[in-house]
Design an enzyme around this catalytic site. Structure first.
Site, mmCIF file in Angstrom:
data_model
loop_
_atom_site.group_PDB
_atom_site.id
_atom_site.type_symbol
_atom_site.label_atom_id
_atom_site.label_comp_id
_atom_site.label_asym_id
_atom_site.label_seq_id
_atom_site.Cartn_x
_atom_site.Cartn_y
_atom_site.Cartn_z
ATOM 1 N N LYS A 70 40.188 38.804 40.274
ATOM 2 C CA LYS A 70 39.449 39.387 39.160
ATOM 3 C C LYS A 70 40.378 39.997 38.128
ATOM 4 O O LYS A 70 40.139 39.916 36.932
ATOM 5 C CB LYS A 70 38.489 40.458 39.709
ATOM 6 N N GLU B 90 35.629 27.079 37.453
ATOM 7 C CA GLU B 90 36.000 28.138 38.397
ATOM 8 C C GLU B 90 34.933 28.414 39.444
ATOM 9 O O GLU B 90 35.280 28.726 40.572
ATOM 10 C CB GLU B 90 36.446 29.412 37.673
ATOM 11 N N LYS C 29 33.836 28.065 33.045
ATOM 12 C CA LYS C 29 32.895 28.612 34.029
ATOM 13 C C LYS C 29 32.614 27.593 35.118
ATOM 14 O O LYS C 29 32.603 27.924 36.297
ATOM 15 C CB LYS C 29 31.551 28.993 33.364
ATOM 16 N N ASN D 251 50.536 46.879 45.558
ATOM 17 C CA ASN D 251 50.066 45.865 44.604
ATOM 18 C C ASN D 251 51.169 45.672 43.583
ATOM 19 O O ASN D 251 51.796 46.650 43.191
ATOM 20 C CB ASN D 251 48.861 46.354 43.799
ATOM 21 N N GLY D 252 51.315 44.448 43.091
ATOM 22 C CA GLY D 252 52.321 44.211 42.052
ATOM 23 C C GLY D 252 53.431 43.342 42.596
ATOM 24 O O GLY D 252 53.294 42.694 43.642
ATOM 25 N N ARG E 149 37.971 41.414 43.767
ATOM 26 C CA ARG E 149 39.222 41.217 43.038
ATOM 27 C C ARG E 149 39.936 39.940 43.473
ATOM 28 O O ARG E 149 40.822 39.461 42.774
ATOM 29 C CB ARG E 149 40.148 42.414 43.267
ATOM 30 N N TRP F 61 46.458 39.431 47.927
ATOM 31 C CA TRP F 61 46.368 38.127 47.252
ATOM 32 C C TRP F 61 47.797 37.613 47.228
ATOM 33 O O TRP F 61 48.652 38.178 46.544
ATOM 34 C CB TRP F 61 45.806 38.332 45.840
HETATM 35 C C1 F6R Z 1 37.185 33.776 33.871
HETATM 36 C C2 F6R Z 1 37.900 35.003 34.093
HETATM 37 C C3 F6R Z 1 39.338 35.069 33.708
HETATM 38 C C4 F6R Z 1 39.578 36.367 32.924
HETATM 39 C C5 F6R Z 1 41.074 36.542 32.629
HETATM 40 C C6 F6R Z 1 41.344 37.763 31.789
HETATM 41 O O1 F6R Z 1 35.848 33.879 34.260
HETATM 42 O O2 F6R Z 1 37.357 35.954 34.581
HETATM 43 O O3 F6R Z 1 39.716 33.968 32.972
HETATM 44 O O4 F6R Z 1 38.842 36.317 31.757
HETATM 45 O O5 F6R Z 1 41.782 36.628 33.834
HETATM 46 O O6 F6R Z 1 40.891 38.913 32.407
HETATM 47 P P1 F6R Z 1 40.665 40.251 31.590
HETATM 48 O O7 F6R Z 1 39.557 40.022 30.635
HETATM 49 O O8 F6R Z 1 40.342 41.274 32.621
HETATM 50 O O9 F6R Z 1 41.962 40.527 30.886
#
Ligand code: F6R
Length: 614
Positions: free
Chosen positions: A609, A494, A491, A106-107, A28, A80
Site C-alpha cells: 500500500k 492489479e 486497476k 521498515n526501510g 500494506r 514485505w
Molecule cells: C494503485 C496504487 C498505487 C499507488 C502508488 C502511489 O492502485 O495504489 O499505484 O497509487 O503506489 O501511492 P501514494 O498515492 O500513496 O503515493
C-alpha cells in the site's frame, strides 16, 4: 510495505494488541510476520511466513492463555521482502546478543553489506540474508548500559531509511523506537502505549497520537514517552487527536475494502469539497496552501509529481490547469523526476500527489524541488504524513482511511482537489466569474453524480461477467480521459491480474491495433468531452477488427450507446468532472472482474500500500 507494531502496558498482555495491530496493517502488503515478547524470563520470538492468521495460530499453540499475562511488552512486524526470500529466517524480529535483543525494521539499510562484514569479523553470527539484522547486531555492539544511546549510536552508522522498534532483556520494560524515512506513530493511552507504522493499528486503543519526525528516537515505557534526537538532545512533539475512529477502517458489511471505498466516494468527495467552495467569488478556498492571489498569479509553470494512481490523477490535473488557468503543466513520474536533475525553480509550483504521503520517490521529488527553490505543496490523504509535513503547505484530501491496496477514493479526491486548485488559480488569471460560478455549482453536485454512477453497480457487474475470462484488455480515451484509461488499465491489472493497457484513443492504430481480435475487449471512454466523436471513430476501427467494445457513455447519448457492444452509463456533467464519474465505472468493473476471477482483491499479490522503498 512492512508494518511495525509495538505495545507496552501497565497491566495488559501485549499479544492481543500486537496481533490485532498486525491485522490492521495487513493492507500494506507483506509476506511474513513475527512477534517478540519480553518477560522476566527473557525474550521470546515467534515468526511465520504467510498471513498474520498463521502467526496467530502459532502463538496460540506456543503460549496458552494462562501464560500470556506475563508478557506486557512486545514488538511485531509484517515483512514485505526486499533483501532475501520471504522465509522464517528472514522474517522480523531479528535477534542479537544471544537472543537478548530483538528488533524490527521498515526501510532499507544501504550500507548493510559493509556493516555486516565488519560485524562478522568481530564475531557476530548472522541468521538471515536481511539488511535489518545488521542493525540488531550493531545495537548490541554499542550497548554499554543505556538502551536509547546504544540504538542511537547504531543508527548513526547506518545509511538508508528506517523505522525501527527494539527491546532488550538487558533493559526490561523499555522499548526504543526511531525513524528516518519510514513512518512511526506513537499512540498514548491511559495505561498502554502503542507504536505503529500508521494510525490504523492504534485507533482501537487511543486517538491521542504523536507523529515522530525523521531523526527522532524515543524511549517508551508504560509510564510514558521520552523523545530525543540521535545526538541525545530531548525534543518535544505535540500530541494530536486522530479525527476518525475504528469504524472507518472496518469493512462495515462490504465483502472487500475496495468495494467499501468505492461506495464511500460520495461521502469522501463531500469531505474533500466541504468548506472549500466560494460561490460568491466563483472560486475555491484552499487555506492549507497559504498563498496570496499575488503569489498564485506569479506561478509560471506547474509540475505535478506522483506514482501510480496518484500520477494518473496528476495527469488529469495537467488538462485542468491548462484549461482553467492557462498554466503549462507537466505531470512527472516522481522517480524519473528526482533523478533527472529537474529544471525547476522559484517560478514553478511543484505539487506532490500521494495518498499515503510516504511514497519514497515522491518524497525525494519534494526534497529535490525544495532544494531548487520551487514553490512546493503536498496533496495527501494521510494527515501528518511525511510528504504533507515536509512540503509545508498543501491540501488534505479528507477522504478517510484507504485500506484497500488498490487506490480508488483517493484518486477521485485528488482529481477533485486538483480541480478546485485549478479553479482558484484560474480565477487569479483569465477564468471569468461566470465560468468559475458554473464550476462551483457543478463541483457541489459531485457527490450526487458519483452516487448515480454507483446505482449502476449491478449493470457493471453483469458486463464484467461477460469479459471476466479475457486475458488482455485495452482502455482508450482522449484528452483528460486518457489518464483515466491508464487508471482503468492499472486497476484491472492489479486487482484482477488481467493484462491491460491504456492508450490515447488515437494511438491505437499506430501499433497496438495489431493485437485486437474477438478475444481482446476494448473499454472506450466516451463521456461528453471535446474529441468524443473522434473516439467513436476509433471504436468503429476496433469493432471492424472484431474486438468487443465496452463503452462508458453519457446517459441519453444514444449514438455512443449504439456504437459499442456494451454500454455503461454515467450521468451528464461538464468535461472537467467527466474523469471522476468515468473512473468510478472502471473501478467497479475491475472490482467485479477480480471477484469473478477469485482474486485476493484487497491485498493483490506482490503489491504494497505504501511504497517506502525506491
Ligand atoms: C494503485 C496504487 C498505487 C499507488 C502508488 C502511489 O492502485 O495504489 O499505484 O497509487 O503506489 O501511492 P501514494 O498515492 O500513496 O503515493
Amino acid at each position: 510495505m512492512c508494518g511495525i507494531v509495538g505495545f507496552t502496558s501497565r497491566n495488559r498482555p501485549a499479544i492481543g494488541p500486537l496481533v490485532n495491530g498486525l491485522r490492521r496493517l495487513e493492507y500494506r502488503g507483506y509476506d511474513s510476520a513475527g512477534v517478540a515478547l519480553e518477560s522476566a524470563d527473557g525474550i521470546k520470538v515467534y515468526k511465520q511466513t504467510g498471513k498474520v492468521a498463521e502467526l496467530d495460530s502459532l502463538l496460540s499453540r506456543a503460549l496458552p492463555e494462562g501464560e500470556r499475562g506475563k508478557y506486557t511488552l512486545g514488538i511485531a512486524h509484517t515483512r514485505w521482502a526486499t533483501h532475501g526470500l520471504p522465509t522464517v529466517a528472514n522474517a522480523h524480529p531479528h535477534i542479537a546478543d544471544e537472543g537478548r535483543l530483538a528488533l524490527v525494521h521498515n526501510g532499507i539499510i544501504e550500507n548493510y553489506a559493509a556493516l555486516r562484514a565488519g560485524l562478522e569479523k568481530r564475531g557476530a553470527k548472522f541468521l538471515s540474508q536481511t539488511d535489518t539484522e545488521v542493525v540488531a547486531h550493531l545495537v548490541a555492539a554499542f550497548d554499554k548500559g543505556d538502551f536509547l544511546t546504544a540504538v542511537a549510536e547504531a543508527l548513526k552508522r547506518v545509511e538508508g531509511t528506517y523505522g525501527i522498534a527494539a527491546i532488550s532483556a538487558r533493559h526490561p520494560g523499555e522499548m526504543v523506537v526511531a525513524r528516518k524515512g519510514s513512518p512511526l506513530v506513537i499512540g498514548v493511552g491511559e495505561d498502554d502505549i502503542v507504536v505503529a507504522s500508521d494510525v490504523s493499528a492504534i485507533v482501537a486503543y487511543t486517538r491521542q497520537v504523536i507523529y515522530l519526525k525523521d531523526g527522532d528516537i524515543a524511549r517508551i515505557t508504560p509510564k510514558g514517552v521520552d523523545i530525543h534526537t540521535l545526538d541525545n538532545s530531548p525534543v518535544t512533539r505535540e500530541v494530536q487527536e486522530v479525527d476518525w475512529d475504528i469504524g472507518a477502517i472496518e469493512k462495515g458489511g462490504y465483502e472487500h475494502f475496495m468495494l467499501k471505498e468505492i461506495f464511500e466516494q460520495p461521502d469522501a468527495l463531500a469531505n474533500t469539497i466541504r468548506g472549500r467552495l466560494d460561490p460568491a467569488g466563483g472560486t475555491a478556498f484552499l487555506s492549507g496552501l497559504s498563498l496570496s492571489p499575488r503569489e498564485l498569479a506569479a506561478v509560471r509553470r506547474v509540475v505535478i509529481v506522483g506514482c501510480g494512481t496518484s500520477l494518473h490523477a496528476g495527469m488529469v490535473g495537467k488538462y485542468l490547469f491548462e484549461k482553467l488557468a492557462d498554466i503549462p503543466t507537466a505531470p512527472e513520474q516522481a522517480a524519473e523526476f528526482r533523478y533527472s536533475n529537474p529544471i525547476v525553480g522559484p517560478d514553478d509550483w511543484v505539487m506532490a500527489l500521494s495518498q499515503s504521503g510516504e511514497t519514497a520517490d515522491t518524497l525525494a521529488a519534494v526534497r529535490e524541488s525544495i532544494r531548487k527553490g520551487a514553490l512546493v505543496s503536498g496533496l495527501c490523504n494521510v494527515v501528518g504524513s511525511t510528504i504533507a509535513r515536509e512540503a509545508g503547505r498543501g491540501v488534505y484530501l479528507h477522504a478517510g482511511p484507504e485500506i484497500s491496496v488498490a487506490s480508488t477514493k483517493a484518486f477521485t479526491a485528488q482529481v477533485t482537489a486538483l480541480l478546485m486548485t485549478a479553479l482558484k488559480l484560474g480565477r487569479t488569471r483569465r477564468l471569468s466569474f461566470e465560468d468559475g460560478d458554473r464550476l462551483v455549482k457543478e463541483i457541489s453536485r459531485l457527490p450526487e453524480l458519483v452516487g448515480k454512477v454507483l446505482e449502476g453497480n449491478d449493470a457493471i457487474a453483469k458486463v464484467a461477467e461477460k469479459y471476466a475470462k479475457a486475458d488482455d484488455m485495452f482502455f482508450i480515451g482522449r484528452g483528460m480521459l486518457h489518464p483515466v484509461a491508464l487508471e482503468g488499465a492499472l486497476k484491472i491489472k492489479e486487482v484482477a491480474y488481467v493484462h491491460a493497457e491504456g492508450y490515447q484513443a488515437a494511438e491505437l492504430k499506430h501499433g497496438p491495433i495489431a493485437l485486437l481480435s474477438e478475444k481482446t475487449p476494448v473499454v472506450a471512454l466516451l463521456a461528453d468531452i471535446p474529441g468524443k466523436e473522434k473516439t467513436l471513430g476509433n471504436v468503429q476501427e476496433c469493432r471492424a477488427r472484431l474486438a468487443p467494445v465496452v463503452g462508458v457513455v453519457t446517459e441519453g447519448d444514444e449514438a455512443a450507446a449504439a456504437a459499442v457492444t456494451d454500454a455503461l452509463v454515467i450521468p451528464k456533467t461538464c468535461a472537467e468532472l467527466s474523469p471522476i464519474v468515468t473512473v468510478v465505472v472502471l473501478q467497479l468493473f475491475a472490482y467485479h472482474v477480480a471477484r469473478l476471477r477469485g482474486c485476493e482483491i484487497d491485498q493483490p499479490r506482490n503489491l504494497a500500500k505504501s511504497v517506502t522503498v525506491e
